[in-house]
Write a protein that holds these residues in place. Structure first.
Motif, mmCIF file in Angstrom:
data_model
loop_
_atom_site.group_PDB
_atom_site.id
_atom_site.type_symbol
_atom_site.label_atom_id
_atom_site.label_comp_id
_atom_site.label_asym_id
_atom_site.label_seq_id
_atom_site.Cartn_x
_atom_site.Cartn_y
_atom_site.Cartn_z
ATOM 1 N N HIS A 1 104.537 70.757 -13.682
ATOM 2 C CA HIS A 1 106.163 69.886 -14.040
ATOM 3 C C HIS A 1 106.514 68.606 -13.562
ATOM 4 C CE1 HIS A 1 106.812 74.069 -14.466
ATOM 5 N NE2 HIS A 1 106.283 73.849 -13.447
ATOM 6 N N ALA A 2 107.044 67.589 -14.384
ATOM 7 C CA ALA A 2 107.631 65.609 -13.557
ATOM 8 C C ALA A 2 108.367 66.100 -12.477
ATOM 9 C CB ALA A 2 108.044 65.339 -14.924
ATOM 10 N N GLU A 3 108.073 65.038 -11.841
ATOM 11 C CA GLU A 3 108.739 65.289 -10.306
ATOM 12 C C GLU A 3 108.994 63.671 -10.263
ATOM 13 O OE1 GLU A 3 107.038 67.203 -6.806
ATOM 14 O OE2 GLU A 3 106.607 69.581 -7.842
ATOM 15 N N PRO A 4 110.529 63.015 -9.920
ATOM 16 C CA PRO A 4 110.654 62.074 -9.010
ATOM 17 C C PRO A 4 109.996 61.756 -8.204
ATOM 18 C CG PRO A 4 112.616 63.201 -10.140
ATOM 19 C CD PRO A 4 111.556 64.576 -9.973
ATOM 20 N N GLY A 5 109.694 59.883 -8.319
ATOM 21 C CA GLY A 5 108.570 59.764 -7.119
ATOM 22 C C GLY A 5 109.525 59.584 -5.907
ATOM 23 N N HIS B 1 97.731 57.156 -17.315
ATOM 24 C CA HIS B 1 98.943 57.306 -17.085
ATOM 25 C C HIS B 1 99.551 58.281 -16.360
ATOM 26 C CE1 HIS B 1 97.325 53.979 -20.491
ATOM 27 N NE2 HIS B 1 96.838 54.886 -20.751
ATOM 28 N N GLY B 2 99.152 58.583 -15.885
ATOM 29 C CA GLY B 2 99.979 59.310 -14.803
ATOM 30 C C GLY B 2 99.731 61.140 -15.285
ATOM 31 N N GLN B 3 99.124 60.939 -15.570
ATOM 32 C CA GLN B 3 98.986 62.752 -16.531
ATOM 33 C C GLN B 3 98.198 63.781 -15.740
ATOM 34 O OE1 GLN B 3 101.181 63.655 -19.246
ATOM 35 N NE2 GLN B 3 102.158 61.342 -19.194
ATOM 36 N N GLY B 4 97.638 62.750 -14.843
ATOM 37 C CA GLY B 4 96.725 63.542 -13.993
ATOM 38 C C GLY B 4 95.251 64.267 -14.571
ATOM 39 N N THR C 1 105.878 61.039 -11.204
ATOM 40 C CA THR C 1 104.622 62.082 -12.054
ATOM 41 C C THR C 1 104.782 62.886 -12.912
ATOM 42 O OG1 THR C 1 105.309 64.816 -11.388
ATOM 43 C CG2 THR C 1 104.263 64.025 -9.574
ATOM 44 N N MET C 2 104.159 62.730 -14.186
ATOM 45 C CA MET C 2 103.919 63.262 -16.228
ATOM 46 C C MET C 2 105.263 62.025 -16.379
ATOM 47 S SD MET C 2 102.089 65.412 -16.046
ATOM 48 C CE MET C 2 102.520 65.892 -17.227
ATOM 49 N N GLY C 3 105.307 60.974 -15.327
ATOM 50 C CA GLY C 3 106.146 60.307 -16.506
ATOM 51 C C GLY C 3 107.866 60.542 -15.579
ATOM 52 N N ALA C 4 107.997 60.870 -14.525
ATOM 53 C CA ALA C 4 109.402 61.083 -14.163
ATOM 54 C C ALA C 4 109.505 60.001 -13.336
ATOM 55 C CB ALA C 4 109.029 61.662 -13.472
ATOM 56 N N PRO C 5 110.822 59.403 -13.495
ATOM 57 C CA PRO C 5 111.238 57.881 -13.012
ATOM 58 C C PRO C 5 110.303 57.836 -11.028
ATOM 59 C CG PRO C 5 112.717 58.991 -12.820
ATOM 60 C CD PRO C 5 112.103 59.901 -13.320
ATOM 61 N N ALA C 6 110.614 56.534 -10.991
ATOM 62 C CA ALA C 6 110.051 55.763 -9.204
ATOM 63 C C ALA C 6 111.157 56.609 -8.546
ATOM 64 C CB ALA C 6 109.271 54.835 -9.128
#
Length: 417
Positions: free
Chosen positions: A167-171, A205-208, A290-295
């Protein structure tokens, strides 16, 4: 990192600790073994790489109290397992106590609840989809649930559908404290800082993960693997591909995290009039998502230094200025220091020791409202002269005769005795 395990994986054995090991024991055991089998220490050694992955997986579960509890209750762990269902399983000896009729229970679930053992049925090979399409369709017409699929969705949170566990999680936001001098806070300054933060891994590219042609070798492209608990089998998302069925491998640079800790050099502007404890927000300069979520954001907390003469309170400057008895009694114009240099202060006749006078707009420029400044508050301190010659003493005696008022008269009146 999402974690899905098989029942035959012994995490305690992997880390060489007892089941009663404390969190600190687990941490120490993982660090010791991780140093030994880390890929950077064993370049090109596939067995060491697999061992390191197994250690990381075991530590991910056992170092988290909630995950460890589920693992201890069920003998395996999945991110999609509902902790409440696992708790019920642990108390009832199986999922039978929560939804499959045991001895003493009617079909409607009425009557007294009795503790049941593990359900002695093997559902392997049974097509729940067909069951859901038949019984579930009838249930939908009657306005009820959708059969076994709904039951298992409640237990595993939809894990049987092959959904991705990532899951994408904001920084997260960061806070960094800096110390600035008294004059830097008042006049303003620019500071060069080095901030450690999590940045997006440029390799994946942040995908892991790194995606290659072909299907996942673990689930053979299905996106699911079968786990067994007692006599029951369940399909849960594949941990290797995250339920996608694609051929994915963990990024060797960030080890699946999608982010790396790096130090960033940046320039921060301290505005004139910045107060002690003031927070400066730098949007998007916190930890990467993570997964392209904003910093997240970076907050610089300013700690302003003190001055031996000037005392700052908000945007006002306070200081104490000594004057002679004659200046206080007769009035005078004296030079006083300000943050901009010297200024002329008018002392009214009869000024008392401790009295405060104000120089308007001689304080600190506001960092919030442009064009606004605080004041300088000056406390008067009358200095008693050291009299050594007879002439001076005679003058003071004459002064006392001319001004016989008792300065303590009001004090006695207030006491009232």
């Amino acid at each position: 990192m999402a974690t899905t395990t098989n029942k035959d994986k012994d995490y305690y054995g992997t880390l060489a600790v007892k089941k009663t090991a404390s969190a600190e024991d687990i941490r120490k055991a993982f660090r010791k073994l991780a140093r030994k089998y880390h890929p950077d220490v064993n370049p090109g050694d596939k067995s060491a790489e697999e061992k390191f992955k197994a250690l990381s997986e075991a530590n991910d579960v056992l170092s988290d109290p909630k995950k460890r509890k589920i693992y201890d209750q069920l003998g395996f762990y999945s991110d999609n397992i509902d902790p409440a269902a696992a708790e019920a399983y642990g108390r009832g000896g199986g999922f039978g106590a929560g939804g499959f009729g045991g001895p003493g229970q009617g079909a409607g679930g009425g009557g007294a609840r009795t503790q049941t053992q593990e359900v002695p049925f093997d559902f392997s090979g049974f097509d729940f989809n067909d069951f859901s399409e038949g019984a579930g369709a009838a249930g939908r017409r009657a306005g009820t649930g959708g059969g076994f699929r709904d039951i298992f969705s409640n237990i595993f949170g939809g894990g049987g559908r092959g959904e991705s566990m990532q899951h994408a999680e904001p920084g997260t936001d960061l806070e960094y404290q800096i110390d600035v001098g008294f004059w830097q806070a008042i006049k303003g300054a620019e500071m060069q800082l080095t901030i450690p933060r999590l940045e997006v891994c440029t390799n994946c590219h942040g995908q892991g993960y790194i995606e290659s042609p072909g299907q996942c070798p673990e689930c053979k492209g299905k996106g699911q693997i079968t786990q067994k608990s007692g006599s029951m089998k369940f399909n849960v998302p594949c941990a290797r591909c995250g339920g996608s069925g694609k051929n994915r491998t963990v990024c060797p640079v960030c080890h699946g995290e999608g982010r790396l800790e790096r130090s960033e050099s940046l320039k921060v502007r301290i505005k004139p009039g910045t107060r002690d404890g003031q927070r400066i927000r730098l949007a998007g300069r916190g930890n990467a998502g993570t997964m392209g979520a904003p910093a997240g954001d970076l907050y610089i907390i300013v700690r302003a230094g003190e001055h031996p003469v000037f005392k700052r309170e908000g945007d006002d400057i306070h200081l104490t200025v000594p004057v002679t008895l004659s200046e206080a009694a007769l009035g005078a114009k004296v030079e006083v220091p300000t943050i901009d240099g010297r200024a002329l202060l008018r002392i009214p006749p009869g000024t008392q020791c401790g009295q405060k006078l104000r120089l308007r707009e001689k304080g600190v420029p506001s960092a919030v409202t442009e064009g606004q400044r605080g004041d300088e508050i000056i406390e008067i301190q009358a200095v008693t002269p050291k009299v050594g010659d007879e002439r001076s003493k005679e003058i003071l005696r004459e002064l006392a005769k001319l001004n016989p008022d008792d300065p303590r008269e009001e004090l006695w009146k207030k006491i009232g005795n």
